[in-house]
Design a protein around this motif. Structure first.
Motif, short mmCIF file in Angstrom:
data_model
loop_
_atom_site.label_atom_id
_atom_site.label_comp_id
_atom_site.label_asym_id
_atom_site.label_seq_id
_atom_site.Cartn_x
_atom_site.Cartn_y
_atom_site.Cartn_z
N LEU A 55 8.22 1.09 -6.51
CA LEU A 55 9.23 1.26 -5.46
C LEU A 55 9.34 2.72 -5.00
N GLY A 56 9.35 3.63 -5.96
CA GLY A 56 9.49 5.04 -5.62
C GLY A 56 8.26 5.66 -5.00
N LYS A 57 7.14 4.94 -5.04
CA LYS A 57 5.89 5.46 -4.49
C LYS A 57 5.65 5.01 -3.05
N LEU A 58 6.39 4.00 -2.61
CA LEU A 58 6.17 3.46 -1.28
C LEU A 58 6.48 4.52 -0.21
N ASP A 59 5.61 4.62 0.78
CA ASP A 59 5.76 5.64 1.81
C ASP A 59 5.63 5.07 3.22
N LEU A 60 5.84 3.76 3.36
CA LEU A 60 5.67 3.10 4.65
C LEU A 60 6.65 3.63 5.69
N PRO A 74 0.81 -1.21 0.00
CA PRO A 74 0.00 0.00 0.00
C PRO A 74 0.85 1.27 0.00
N TYR A 75 0.29 2.34 -0.54
CA TYR A 75 0.90 3.66 -0.46
C TYR A 75 -0.20 4.68 -0.75
N ASP A 76 0.03 5.92 -0.38
CA ASP A 76 -1.04 6.92 -0.40
C ASP A 76 -1.61 7.16 -1.79
N THR A 77 -0.79 7.01 -2.83
CA THR A 77 -1.26 7.31 -4.18
C THR A 77 -1.68 6.06 -4.96
N VAL A 78 -1.85 4.94 -4.27
CA VAL A 78 -2.23 3.70 -4.95
C VAL A 78 -3.55 3.91 -5.69
N GLY A 79 -3.66 3.32 -6.88
CA GLY A 79 -4.79 3.62 -7.75
C GLY A 79 -5.97 2.68 -7.65
N HIS A 80 -5.77 1.46 -7.14
CA HIS A 80 -6.87 0.49 -7.15
C HIS A 80 -7.59 0.48 -5.80
N ALA A 81 -8.86 0.10 -5.85
CA ALA A 81 -9.75 0.22 -4.69
C ALA A 81 -9.26 -0.60 -3.49
N LYS A 131 7.90 6.57 5.89
CA LYS A 131 7.43 7.91 6.27
C LYS A 131 6.43 7.83 7.42
N TYR A 132 5.63 6.77 7.44
CA TYR A 132 4.63 6.59 8.49
C TYR A 132 5.15 5.74 9.65
N GLY A 133 6.43 5.40 9.61
CA GLY A 133 7.01 4.61 10.69
C GLY A 133 6.53 3.17 10.73
N ILE A 134 6.19 2.63 9.55
CA ILE A 134 5.67 1.27 9.49
C ILE A 134 6.82 0.31 9.13
N LYS A 135 7.12 -0.61 10.03
CA LYS A 135 8.13 -1.62 9.73
C LYS A 135 7.66 -2.45 8.54
N ASN A 136 8.57 -2.78 7.65
CA ASN A 136 8.13 -3.50 6.45
C ASN A 136 9.28 -4.25 5.80
N ASN A 137 8.89 -5.26 5.05
CA ASN A 137 9.82 -5.97 4.16
C ASN A 137 9.05 -6.21 2.88
N ILE A 138 9.45 -5.53 1.82
CA ILE A 138 8.71 -5.56 0.55
C ILE A 138 9.55 -6.27 -0.50
N PHE A 139 8.96 -7.27 -1.13
CA PHE A 139 9.63 -8.01 -2.20
C PHE A 139 9.27 -7.35 -3.53
N CYS A 140 10.28 -6.94 -4.30
CA CYS A 140 10.06 -6.30 -5.60
C CYS A 140 10.02 -7.37 -6.69
N ILE A 141 8.88 -7.48 -7.35
CA ILE A 141 8.68 -8.50 -8.38
C ILE A 141 9.25 -8.02 -9.71
N PRO A 142 10.14 -8.76 -10.33
CA PRO A 142 10.76 -8.32 -11.58
C PRO A 142 9.78 -8.25 -12.73
N GLU A 143 9.97 -7.28 -13.60
CA GLU A 143 9.12 -7.15 -14.78
C GLU A 143 9.92 -7.19 -16.08
N LYS A 144 11.25 -7.29 -15.97
CA LYS A 144 12.10 -7.34 -17.16
C LYS A 144 13.23 -8.33 -16.92
N GLY A 145 13.89 -8.72 -18.00
CA GLY A 145 15.10 -9.51 -17.91
C GLY A 145 14.87 -10.98 -17.62
#
Length: 414
Positions: free
Chosen positions: A50-55, A12-19, A57-71
């Motif tokens: 990745l650049g949109k994540l703001d966790l 999640p992030y503040d500018t996420v587009g889907h409901a 900023k809100y002090g939320i502990k997190n571990n986010i796995f980035c799913i590849p889209e190329k290569g």
């Protein structure tokens, strides 16, 4: 401080587009803001996000796995997912791909200590619920499981069966539906607390065997447009709004263009706003079919349109686009799927349509003033203000989480 491990397939992030992402973002950050739990999020994102994540900023502990889209990694992902895409007997039932399961397994191993120490495990979306067996290897026996069902997924599959175009497709989705329903209900019964985003889904789960005392219906997050000024509308502008890479939105928009628009005066325009419109829709562009794509500020379209038409044939759960349109005072035309879980009244707060002729007739009546769109819109706005108070729902959700800590271990998670 008691610990919550929150797990989701979409970060999640503040500018996420889907409901669903907006709902996830709101409730997660609300719980963290109350400072009553130590919360950590395990989730996934795309490189673009990745650049949109703001966790942080809100002090939320997190571990986010980035799913590849190329290569090479993206190629491997596609190869790994072939079986889970085609095999109707795959345990992910087309909700959880093989690659996503591998990613979740890696996240869980990497954060094993947090899993073991969690007092409450929150599984957001059915995909997270489907990794229950991976989590159960690590969690304490007295840990409490919470499932947040953005949609009851097997209901969406049932509709895919109904709208399948041929025998093989129908057979495939029948198998997927039967398998997912068994698995989803079994896992929900193992949970201590099950959250839906509307009363209709709650009633469905109750009917299908989930105990009522474990069920709670939250108000889904939506961007309200109560301040939109609709005093200067265009009586020939019909709006469709939604993420256009989603099949239910894509098919609904195409159906309206092909079936309803030809029945209307040539002055009517169908304006479609929403990210990632597909090629089949783009090919239909004309002076009457305007495909805008992503629009940063939808308020100007909400202020201008005569109405919003939402002829959905697929999908499950509450439709945020309809809550948002009604909050702006837009006359909404939709069907059983569109109004599902909202419980608005036909011809009082919205207009119910099932056939192309009904859509065309009611749009024409709105245009000519035979149906008073102003009164309908004011009723819709008042309905949303009265029935969808998200702040109150968030407080109630928080209270339920706290009360879970006082429930004795019932031994039913094995």
């Amino acid at each position: 401080m008691k610990k919550i491990l929150w797990i989701s397939p979409l970060a999640p992030y503040d500018t996420v587009g889907h409901a669903g992402g907006k709902n996830h973002n709101y409730y997660l950050k609300y719980v963290v803001s109350q400072k009553k739990f130590d919360v950590k999020l395990l989730s996934m994102c795309t490189p673009e996000e990745l650049g949109k994540l703001d966790l942080d900023k809100y002090g939320i502990k997190n571990n986010i796995f980035c799913i590849p889209e190329k290569g090479v990694q993206n190629l491997m992902k596609k190869i790994v997912n072939v079986e889970s895409t085609l095999n109707p007997l795959n345990p992910g039932h087309k909700k959880l791909s093989n690659y996503a399961r591998i990613c979740f397994a890696a996240l869980i191993r990497r954060n094993a200590a947090d899993v073991k120490n969690a007092d409450i495990i929150v599984c957001q979306w059915t995909e997270s619920l489907l990794i229950y067996s991976l989590l159960h290897k690590y969690v304490r026996k007295d840990a409490k499981f919470v499932a947040i069902e953005e949609d009851v997924s097997y209901l969406g599959y049932q509709r895919k069966v109904l709208y399948s175009g041929n025998f093989l497709s129908r057979l495939y989705w029948k198998m997927q539906y039967a398998g997912l329903k068994r698995k989803e209900l079994d896992l929900l019964k193992r949970c201590n607390f099950v959250v839906t985003t509307n009363q209709k889904d709650l009633a469905l789960l109750k009917k299908d065997g989930i105990p009522e005392n474990k069920l709670f219906s939250m108000i889904p997050y939506f961007d309200d447009y109560f301040q939109v000024d609709r005093n200067d509308t265009d009586k020939y502008m019909i709006l469709y709004y939604g993420a256009m890479d989603r099949k239910e939105n894509h098919s609904a928009a195409i159906w309206f263009v092909k079936e309803v628009l030809p029945l209307l005066d040539e002055r009517f325009q169908f304006v479609i706003i929403g990210s990632k419109p597909k090629e089949n829709l783009l090919k239909l562009r004309s002076e009457r079919v305007i495909v805008k794509g992503f629009v940063k500020n939808v308020s100007e379209y909400f202020a201008k349109c005569l109405c919003m038409a939402v002829p959905l044939m697929l999908g499950a759960g509450i439709k945020i686009k309809i809550l948002e349109a009604m909050s702006a005072g837009i006359p909404v035309l939709t069907n059983n799927i569109g109004i599902e879980g909202i419980y608005a009244r036909d011809e009082e707060e919205y207009l119910h349509c099932t056939t192309k002729e009904e859509y065309a007739a009611k749009i024409q009546m709105l245009c000519e003033g035979k149906i008073d769109g102003g009164i309908l819109g004011k009723n819709a706005k008042r309905f949303i203000e009265d029935r969808f108070n998200i702040a109150s729902a968030a407080r109630e959700f928080m209270n339920h989480l706290e009360s879970l800590l006082h429930e004795p271990y019932n031994g039913k998670q094995e």
